[in-house]
Design a protein around this motif. Structure first.
Motif, mmCIF file in Angstrom:
data_model
loop_
_atom_site.group_PDB
_atom_site.id
_atom_site.type_symbol
_atom_site.label_atom_id
_atom_site.label_comp_id
_atom_site.label_asym_id
_atom_site.label_seq_id
_atom_site.Cartn_x
_atom_site.Cartn_y
_atom_site.Cartn_z
ATOM 1 N N SER A 233 86.464 55.494 35.692
ATOM 2 C CA SER A 233 87.729 55.907 36.322
ATOM 3 C C SER A 233 88.057 57.343 35.932
ATOM 4 N N VAL B 99 86.639 54.545 40.350
ATOM 5 C CA VAL B 99 87.987 54.964 40.746
ATOM 6 C C VAL B 99 88.098 56.475 40.619
ATOM 7 N N LYS C 236 91.029 59.410 41.489
ATOM 8 C CA LYS C 236 92.380 59.714 41.949
ATOM 9 C C LYS C 236 92.667 61.193 41.738
ATOM 10 N N ARG D 83 85.017 52.484 44.462
ATOM 11 C CA ARG D 83 85.818 51.481 45.171
ATOM 12 C C ARG D 83 87.177 52.017 45.601
ATOM 13 N N VAL D 84 87.758 52.961 44.810
ATOM 14 C CA VAL D 84 89.106 53.472 45.073
ATOM 15 C C VAL D 84 89.062 54.992 45.131
ATOM 16 N N ASP E 231 91.776 58.151 46.057
ATOM 17 C CA ASP E 231 93.159 58.537 46.335
ATOM 18 C C ASP E 231 93.234 60.061 46.335
ATOM 19 N N SER F 71 89.370 51.030 48.990
ATOM 20 C CA SER F 71 90.725 51.568 49.132
ATOM 21 C C SER F 71 90.665 53.080 49.321
#
Length: 512
Positions: free
Chosen positions: A99, A120, A122, A143-144, A146, A168
């Protein structure tokens, strides 16, 4: 001693504990390090660190040497630190990193050569303006993603082709005017593009998203529902757009849809909404509705039609809504509410009718109500017929109406009442009203009473705590007691002189 040394060497490096912790940081036994107000990534961070959090600092530039010793790092969050640039390959060697969050900084581009272990990413609240396919090469485990609140004006969704595991994707607040598809992300479940300037989507844009569950398009410039939305959708948010009509053909296939948000558009009617068999939440507030939708899904649990132009409420629209729990009709122009209109709503607990034109409390409201809001109407009387069956009512809001008196018997029908809002009414402050207030407080009801309109000597005072009213009522009570004592004395004199006994249950004899 030699055995202990051997065990130390063999013990996995990432499980080790360090006795040192950098200044302005806290370290704990779970290999977590938190640092605040630092000027660079601290050099003394333990090599065993798995979770590193750096916030509210002043680190303009990140470089490879900052993380060279952190071979066990799994999560890195660096936020609100004014970071403007990242040296190429800074994160490449972090093979355990899952992450990476770099939000609320000043980055102009996505860091290069991100590790393939990343799940992840972000990057919200930066200054990124362009996305390239090379930004995401090798991120087959991501997977994510942002990237909200950046400066992206247009997106070609071929950019995301390397992200075969992406579930996402958030692109809110980028002022995007156009997107190019189709969006080939076969595992995507959540897609949000709120607060952009999107006018339309191509007919093939959503076609590949066969597993999409949540679609957020709030705050754009859409004039119609996008074509070919995935049948898999559970939630669709289209509020704050420019929709004027909902067409049957655009939504008929959304049989799994549970939540549909259409607030703040220009809708005067909706078509085909009853064909969504699993819809439980429907929000239509701040549109141009002049009447209630006539056909609604039978499984609906929440219906919000507030802030429209609805004038009448009849039983026709509510006959089959046995699961409805929350109904919001506030801020309309409702002047007619048919008695028993909600008889079919066997589980309704929350009814909002504030700011309408009602002159009385609607009759035969469901006895399941726990909250009833009637603030800002023209109600003059609170009667027994309206409230006697509301045994479950806990909150009653009657603020800003035209009520001047209360009947104590009416409130006795509300055994579970906990909050009663009465301020903003023209109260005639009588001793009976004061007694009612004391009774309510004694039973544990929180009462907001409001001010006296009459009599003149109590005008503007709170009828729950008016000293003048309290004194007047105490004087009346004292006077009543004196009158009662005089009457009792007169009756005693009458009895002693053979006067007539007026008590039918009185017998003047002794029992042997």
């Amino acid at each position: 001693m030699h055995l202990s040394y051997v065990l130390f060497i063999l013990f996995p490096l990432c499980s080790g504990l360090s006795t040192t912790c950098p200044r302005r940081c806290t370290c704990d036994s779970t290999q977590s390090v938190q640092c605040y107000r630092v000027l660079q990534v601290p050099r003394e961070i333990p090599a065993t660190t798995k979770w590193l959090y750096i916030s509210h600092s002043k680190i303009k530039h990140l470089q490879i040497s900052d993380f060279r010793k952190m071979s066990c790092l799994e999560e890195l969050i660096l936020s609100c630190s004014g970071t403007e640039s990242v040296e190429n390959n800074t994160f490449k060697a972090l093979s355990t990193l899952k992450s990476l969050e770099l939000w609320k900084n000043k980055l102009r581009r996505i860091p290069t050569s991100l590790p393939s272990s990343l799940e992840v990413l972000k990057l919200g609240d930066n200054s990124i303006s362009v996305l390239h396919e090379s930004n995401f090469e090798g991120l087959k485990n991501l997977r994510v993603l942002d990237i909200q609140n950046n400066l992206i004006l247009a997106v070609s969704f071929s950019t995301f082709l390397p992200l075969c595991s992406l579930q996402s994707l958030t692109l809110d607040g980028n002022n995007m005017e156009s997107v190019y598809g189709p969006l080939k992300l076969p595992r995507l479940k959540y897609l949000s593009m709120e607060n952009n300037k999107l006018h339309t989507f191509s007919g093939s844009f959503f076609a590949p998203l066969q597993y999409l569950l949540f679609l957020r398009l709030t705050g754009n410039l859409l004039t119609k529902v996008p074509l070919n939305l995935p049948k898999s959708l559970l939630s669709l948010k289209l509020d704050r757009n420019q929709l004027k009509v909902i067409r049957f053909r655009d939504i008929k296939h959304l049989e799994n849809l549970s939540e549909l948000i259409l607030s703040e558009n220009q809708l005067s009617s909706i078509d085909g909404i009853h064909l969504l068999p699993n819809l439980t939440i429907l929000e239509l507030s701040r549109n141009h509705l002049q009447s209630m939708p006539l056909r609604l899904p039978a499984r609906l649990q929440k219906l919000d039609c507030s802030n429209n132009f609805i004038q009448r409420v009849t039983a026709q629209g509510f006959q089959d809504l046995q699961d409805l729990r929350h109904l919001f009709l506030d801020n309309n122009t409702v002047s007619m509410f048919e008695a028993g209109a909600l008889d079919g709503c066997a589980q309704l607990s929350n009814l909002a009718l504030e700011q309408n034109l009602l002159i009385s409390i609607p009759l035969r409201l469901p006895d399941t109500l726990a909250r009833l809001d009637l603030k800002g109407n023209d109600i003059q009387h609170v009667g027994e017929r309206e409230l006697k069956y509301l045994k479950q009512l806990q909150v009653l809001n009657l603020r800003n109406n035209k009520i001047s008196a209360l009947d104590r018997k009416v409130l006795e029908y509300l055994p579970r009442l906990r909050y009663l809002y009465l301020d903003g009414n023209p109260w005639n402050c009588s001793c009976e009203l004061l007694r009612i207030g004391k009774v309510l407080i004694a039973k544990g009801t929180d009462v907001s009473g409001g001010q006296c309109a009459t009599p003149a000597e109590s005008h503007g005072e709170s009828w729950m705590s008016s000293k003048k009213l309290l004194q007047r009522c105490e004087d009346n009570l004292s006077s009543a007691k004196e009158n009662k004592e005089i009457r009792n004395k007169m009756m005693a004199d009458d009895l002693s002189t053979g006067g007539v006994n007026l008590d039918d249950d009185y017998y003047d004899y002794e029992i042997d």
